[in-house]
Design a protein around this motif. Structure first.
Motif, PDB file in Angstrom:
ATOM      1  N   UNK A 102       0.936  -1.228   0.211  1.00 34.91           N
ATOM      2  CA  UNK A 102       0.110  -0.022   0.037  1.00 34.91           C
ATOM      3  C   UNK A 102       0.878   1.414  -0.026  1.00 34.91           C
ATOM      4  N   UNK A 103       0.567   2.327  -0.936  1.00 36.74           N
ATOM      5  CA  UNK A 103       1.388   3.412  -1.197  1.00 36.74           C
ATOM      6  C   UNK A 103       2.954   3.190  -1.446  1.00 36.74           C
ATOM      7  N   UNK A 104       3.137   1.889  -1.728  1.00 39.54           N
ATOM      8  CA  UNK A 104       4.414   1.774  -2.123  1.00 39.54           C
ATOM      9  C   UNK A 104       5.381   1.311  -0.764  1.00 39.54           C
ATOM     10  N   UNK A 105       5.090   1.636   0.219  1.00 38.19           N
ATOM     11  CA  UNK A 105       5.676   1.687   1.435  1.00 38.19           C
ATOM     12  C   UNK A 105       4.886   0.622   2.511  1.00 38.19           C
ATOM     13  N   UNK A 106       3.834   1.015   2.422  1.00 35.35           N
ATOM     14  CA  UNK A 106       2.953   0.615   3.630  1.00 35.35           C
ATOM     15  C   UNK A 106       2.040   1.758   4.273  1.00 35.35           C
ATOM     16  N   UNK A 107       1.067   1.328   5.199  1.00 35.07           N
ATOM     17  CA  UNK A 107       0.248   2.287   5.793  1.00 35.07           C
ATOM     18  C   UNK A 107       0.982   3.186   6.514  1.00 35.07           C
ATOM     19  N   UNK A 108       2.110   2.668   7.446  1.00 33.29           N
ATOM     20  CA  UNK A 108       2.544   3.740   8.170  1.00 33.29           C
ATOM     21  C   UNK A 108       3.741   4.502   7.533  1.00 33.29           C
ATOM     22  N   UNK A 109       4.108   4.266   6.110  1.00 32.46           N
ATOM     23  CA  UNK A 109       4.871   5.041   5.591  1.00 32.46           C
ATOM     24  C   UNK A 109       6.176   4.701   5.795  1.00 32.46           C
ATOM     25  N   UNK A 110       7.427   5.120   5.142  1.00 33.30           N
ATOM     26  CA  UNK A 110       8.696   4.819   5.345  1.00 33.30           C
ATOM     27  C   UNK A 110       9.113   4.665   6.731  1.00 33.30           C
ATOM     28  N   UNK A 111       8.911   5.825   7.121  1.00 34.08           N
ATOM     29  CA  UNK A 111       9.511   6.341   8.602  1.00 34.08           C
ATOM     30  C   UNK A 111       8.854   5.417   9.481  1.00 34.08           C
TER      31      UNK A 111
END
Length: 183
Positions: A141-150
């Motif tokens: 999801x979103x290329x990185x995941x729901x939590x984002x890269x950070x």
């Protein structure tokens, strides 16, 4: 005839007058400056919200190199940075802080800037780490995941240090403290 030298230096009293004539200038914002700054912050925040919301629905096209974001290439770049590489679904907290700052510049009495900014900042960080912990999907999801890269990176790092149960407990306590603890 002898020429007399004139005293070209001003006397002490004249020097004091010169010092008094040049007062120090303070940087103050008049009402027009406040409106301009308020409008600029509002416009940037609104554009960022549009770009992020558009990215939530067009991130797959962005992964394939297409620009389908409503904000164009700039909107896609901002949204990819904030959503994909940084904070995931909680990236909307960044432009929300911009809107709060815009209202604070306009001297809106109804907004307590520091409290709202603190809550938004903690919501963004803790929410991102929580989503990185719960939905670590390795880029589905979103290329990185729901939590984002950070968020995903912090959740993975904390999981190696205190384990999955420890991280889950830490996040529950942190969320309770932020939203139900003392102000």
């Amino acid at each position: 005839m002898a020429t007399q030298k004139r005293n070209t230096k001003p006397s002490a009293s004249k020097r004091e007058e010169v010092k008094e004539e040049a007062p120090k200038r303070k940087l103050t914002l008049n009402d027009n400056h406040r409106w301009v700054i308020c409008f600029i912050l509002f416009f940037i925040s609104a554009f960022t919200i549009l770009a992020i919301l558009s990215h939530y629905f067009t991130w797959r096209q962005a992964q394939m190199g297409e620009v389908a974001n409503a904000g164009g290439e700039l909107g896609e770049l901002i949204a990819e940075l904030l959503v994909g590489r940084c904070f995931g679904i909680f990236a909307l907290c960044v432009p929300a802080m911009g809107l709060v700052l815009s209202a604070a510049v306009r001297k809106s009495e109804n907004i307590r800037l520091l409290k709202v900014a603190k809550v938004l900042l903690l919501l963004m960080i803790i929410g991102s780490v929580t989503m990185g912990f719960i939905a670590d999907t390795n880029g589905d999801i979103f290329g990185y995941g729901l939590g984002g890269g950070i968020g995903i990176d912090i959740a993975r790092w904390l999981s190696t240090k205190i384990g999955h149960p420890g991280l889950g407990l830490l996040l529950v306590v942190a969320e309770y403290q932020v939203f139900h603890g003392s102000p």
